[in-house]
Design a protein around this motif. Structure first.
Motif, PDB file in Angstrom:
ATOM      1  N   MET A 131       4.187 -45.640  49.928  1.00 62.36           N
ATOM      2  CA  MET A 131       5.070 -46.753  50.308  1.00 62.36           C
ATOM      3  C   MET A 131       5.852 -47.270  49.107  1.00 62.36           C
ATOM      4  N   ILE A 132       5.184 -47.376  47.966  1.00 64.10           N
ATOM      5  CA  ILE A 132       5.855 -47.844  46.747  1.00 64.10           C
ATOM      6  C   ILE A 132       6.990 -46.895  46.387  1.00 64.10           C
ATOM      7  N   ILE A 133       6.692 -45.605  46.364  1.00 61.47           N
ATOM      8  CA  ILE A 133       7.686 -44.601  45.957  1.00 61.47           C
ATOM      9  C   ILE A 133       8.869 -44.585  46.923  1.00 61.47           C
ATOM     10  N   GLU A 134       8.594 -44.512  48.217  1.00 63.25           N
ATOM     11  CA  GLU A 134       9.663 -44.405  49.209  1.00 63.25           C
ATOM     12  C   GLU A 134      10.528 -45.662  49.253  1.00 63.25           C
ATOM     13  N   THR A 135       9.882 -46.815  49.152  1.00 58.31           N
ATOM     14  CA  THR A 135      10.636 -48.076  49.237  1.00 58.31           C
ATOM     15  C   THR A 135      11.537 -48.248  48.030  1.00 58.31           C
ATOM     16  N   LYS A 180      15.646 -54.433  41.409  1.00 60.83           N
ATOM     17  CA  LYS A 180      14.350 -54.669  40.778  1.00 60.83           C
ATOM     18  C   LYS A 180      13.586 -55.642  41.671  1.00 60.83           C
ATOM     19  N   LEU A 181      12.453 -55.192  42.177  1.00 56.20           N
ATOM     20  CA  LEU A 181      11.718 -55.931  43.200  1.00 56.20           C
ATOM     21  C   LEU A 181      10.378 -56.424  42.676  1.00 56.20           C
ATOM     22  N   THR A 182       9.991 -57.620  43.090  1.00 57.42           N
ATOM     23  CA  THR A 182       8.656 -58.126  42.774  1.00 57.42           C
ATOM     24  C   THR A 182       7.652 -57.489  43.742  1.00 57.42           C
ATOM     25  N   ALA A 183       6.375 -57.643  43.430  1.00 56.83           N
ATOM     26  CA  ALA A 183       5.331 -57.124  44.317  1.00 56.83           C
ATOM     27  C   ALA A 183       5.423 -57.777  45.693  1.00 56.83           C
ATOM     28  N   ARG A 184       5.743 -59.050  45.721  1.00 59.08           N
ATOM     29  CA  ARG A 184       5.863 -59.760  47.000  1.00 59.08           C
ATOM     30  C   ARG A 184       7.045 -59.247  47.810  1.00 59.08           C
ATOM     31  N   GLU A 185       8.164 -58.968  47.141  1.00 64.63           N
ATOM     32  CA  GLU A 185       9.328 -58.422  47.849  1.00 64.63           C
ATOM     33  C   GLU A 185       9.026 -57.033  48.398  1.00 64.63           C
ATOM     34  N   LEU A 186       8.290 -56.231  47.628  1.00 68.06           N
ATOM     35  CA  LEU A 186       7.868 -54.916  48.126  1.00 68.06           C
ATOM     36  C   LEU A 186       6.976 -55.075  49.355  1.00 68.06           C
ATOM     37  N   ALA A 187       6.050 -56.020  49.296  1.00 66.59           N
ATOM     38  CA  ALA A 187       5.139 -56.242  50.415  1.00 66.59           C
ATOM     39  C   ALA A 187       5.901 -56.588  51.694  1.00 66.59           C
ATOM     40  N   LYS A 188       6.909 -57.435  51.587  1.00 65.69           N
ATOM     41  CA  LYS A 188       7.711 -57.800  52.757  1.00 65.69           C
ATOM     42  C   LYS A 188       8.445 -56.585  53.328  1.00 65.69           C
ATOM     43  N   LEU A 189       8.926 -55.720  52.427  1.00 60.55           N
ATOM     44  CA  LEU A 189       9.595 -54.499  52.882  1.00 60.55           C
ATOM     45  C   LEU A 189       8.621 -53.551  53.569  1.00 60.55           C
ATOM     46  N   TYR A 249       6.979 -50.023  57.662  1.00 61.70           N
ATOM     47  CA  TYR A 249       5.777 -49.315  58.118  1.00 61.70           C
ATOM     48  C   TYR A 249       5.016 -50.161  59.147  1.00 61.70           C
ATOM     49  N   PRO A 250       5.633 -50.405  60.309  1.00 65.75           N
ATOM     50  CA  PRO A 250       5.000 -51.306  61.291  1.00 65.75           C
ATOM     51  C   PRO A 250       3.665 -50.790  61.818  1.00 65.75           C
ATOM     52  N   ALA A 251       3.526 -49.479  61.970  1.00 73.00           N
ATOM     53  CA  ALA A 251       2.269 -48.941  62.505  1.00 73.00           C
ATOM     54  C   ALA A 251       1.118 -49.181  61.536  1.00 73.00           C
ATOM     55  N   GLU A 252       1.352 -48.852  60.266  1.00 76.70           N
ATOM     56  CA  GLU A 252       0.307 -49.052  59.257  1.00 76.70           C
ATOM     57  C   GLU A 252      -0.031 -50.539  59.107  1.00 76.70           C
ATOM     58  N   MET A 253       0.998 -51.383  59.160  1.00 76.74           N
ATOM     59  CA  MET A 253       0.772 -52.815  59.000  1.00 76.74           C
ATOM     60  C   MET A 253       0.028 -53.403  60.206  1.00 76.74           C
ATOM     61  N   ALA A 254       0.328 -52.898  61.398  1.00 78.41           N
ATOM     62  CA  ALA A 254      -0.377 -53.363  62.595  1.00 78.41           C
ATOM     63  C   ALA A 254      -1.857 -53.008  62.499  1.00 78.41           C
ATOM     64  N   GLU A 255      -2.140 -51.835  61.950  1.00 76.07           N
ATOM     65  CA  GLU A 255      -3.529 -51.416  61.769  1.00 76.07           C
ATOM     66  C   GLU A 255      -4.238 -52.327  60.767  1.00 76.07           C
ATOM     67  N   LYS A 256      -3.544 -52.667  59.683  1.00 75.12           N
ATOM     68  CA  LYS A 256      -4.144 -53.528  58.662  1.00 75.12           C
ATOM     69  C   LYS A 256      -4.366 -54.945  59.194  1.00 75.12           C
ATOM     70  N   MET A 257      -3.488 -55.411  60.080  1.00 75.43           N
ATOM     71  CA  MET A 257      -3.612 -56.755  60.635  1.00 75.43           C
ATOM     72  C   MET A 257      -4.832 -56.898  61.549  1.00 75.43           C
ATOM     73  N   LYS A 258      -5.450 -55.777  61.906  1.00 74.53           N
ATOM     74  CA  LYS A 258      -6.674 -55.857  62.712  1.00 74.53           C
ATOM     75  C   LYS A 258      -7.823 -56.454  61.907  1.00 74.53           C
ATOM     76  N   ASN A 259      -7.671 -56.437  60.580  1.00 71.46           N
ATOM     77  CA  ASN A 259      -8.677 -57.042  59.717  1.00 71.46           C
ATOM     78  C   ASN A 259      -8.685 -58.557  59.947  1.00 71.46           C
ATOM     79  N   PRO A 260      -9.825 -59.144  60.300  1.00 73.21           N
ATOM     80  CA  PRO A 260      -9.872 -60.588  60.603  1.00 73.21           C
ATOM     81  C   PRO A 260      -9.582 -61.485  59.392  1.00 73.21           C
ATOM     82  N   ASN A 261      -9.537 -60.898  58.183  1.00 76.00           N
ATOM     83  CA  ASN A 261      -9.244 -61.698  56.991  1.00 76.00           C
ATOM     84  C   ASN A 261      -7.790 -62.171  56.952  1.00 76.00           C
TER      85      ASN A 261
END
Length: 305
Positions: free
Chosen positions: A9-13, A21-30, A35-47
């Motif tokens: 994700m880092i490389i492709e983005t 030049k992007l901050t870590a937070r800006e990368l995270a938002k991108l 990557y909606p599928a991967e993010m939906a999977e991660k959101m299953k984490n109750p944290n």
């Protein structure tokens, strides 16, 4: 579903955002957009109760080993380390000398000259102009110290602020709120440090917890965070609700909230009264908050000094 790693994700983005030049937070938002599928999977984490908490975690994951592996896998991935926060970018000609290297060294040299007290007016400017807050500096040297030696340990925040929620409301709504039980302001507290390292992070963090317990929002502010410290901060912030703000003294408006504070719905007036009884700067701050509550008036000469 694809199995994109965080390194991929880092490389492709960065490849698809050449010239930025992007901050870590800006990368995270991108990542959330790309990557909606991967993010939906991660959101299953109750944290992760919401996107904001997920973004904060993804931003923490961007650094450290994942960045090193991205650089090893793709020589076009570059980072600018100083001034903080770290920036990530794609370099088309990685073999060439980085023309920004000298600038980075100069920024770092300037940062090293700054003392903690030098950061207060810089932070106040950012909070006022970028976040719309009205700030007061709290000088612990003016306190009475009526509790004796050590009695005021970790009592004083460095900067306090008021956020006027009703500034753009109609007069009818302002009047209704002012004489009702709803709030027209939120109060903020900031503890400032030059850098958070493995050796000082817990001490600095719990100092912020102690002197910000009265406020709606409490923040620990730093100009830099050493490698390996972010995971500790993520854990502590999740437990105690304190936020982390990275202050970029080289480019003020590149400053960012790395970890958002959790809002406390009510002010702890008992704790606030404890500081009022000791410190005239804090008393003046509370007086100005009271004036705004009663009249809606902001007196420019007393704020952001």
């Amino acid at each position: 579903m694809s199995n994109k790693t965080r390194v991929d994700m880092i490389i492709e983005t960065l490849r698809d955002h050449k010239g930025e030049k992007l901050t870590a937070r800006e990368l995270a938002k991108l990542f959330l957009e790309r990557y909606p599928a991967e993010m939906a999977e991660k959101m299953k984490n109750p944290n992760y109760a919401n996107d904001e908490e997920l973004i904060a975690q993804l931003a923490a994951e961007v650094g450290g080993q994942r960045t090193r592996r991205a650089k090893e896998k793709c020589i076009n991935i570059k980072t600018r380390e100083k001034p903080r926060p770290r920036l990530y970018y794609w370099e088309d000609n990685p073999e060439e000398e980085d023309v920004n290297a000298l600038d980075d060294e100069l920024h770092e040299a300037e940062e090293l000259k700054l003392k903690e007290h030098d950061l207060y007016p810089i932070l106040i400017e950012f909070l006022n102009k970028d976040m719309g807050l009205y700030c007061h500096r709290i000088d612990e040297k003016t306190s009475k110290n009526s509790q004796g030696a050590g009695g005021n340990h970790w009592l004083h925040p460095d900067i306090v602020a008021m956020e006027p929620l009703d500034k753009s409301w109609s007069q009818a709504v302002k009047t209704c709120v002012r004489f009702g039980n709803d709030k027209s302001v939120r109060l903020w507290s900031f503890e400032v440090k030059k850098e958070l390292t493995r050796s000082n992070v817990r001490k600095c963090f719990f100092q912020a917890v102690s002197n910000s317990s009265w406020a709606n929002f409490g923040y620990l502010v730093a100009t830099g965070i050493s490698d390996g410290v972010e995971p500790e901060l993520q854990m502590l912030c999740s437990l105690h609700g304190i936020g982390i703000l990275l202050l970029d003294v080289g480019d003020l408006y590149n400053s960012q909230i790395l970890i958002p504070a959790k809002e406390k719905s009510d002010i702890d007036w008992v704790s606030a009264n404890r500081i009022v009884e000791e410190n005239p700067d804090f008393m003046n701050y509370i007086k100005q908050v009271g004036i705004y509550h009663q009249t809606g008036e902001l007196i420019p000469s007393v704020w952001n000094k």
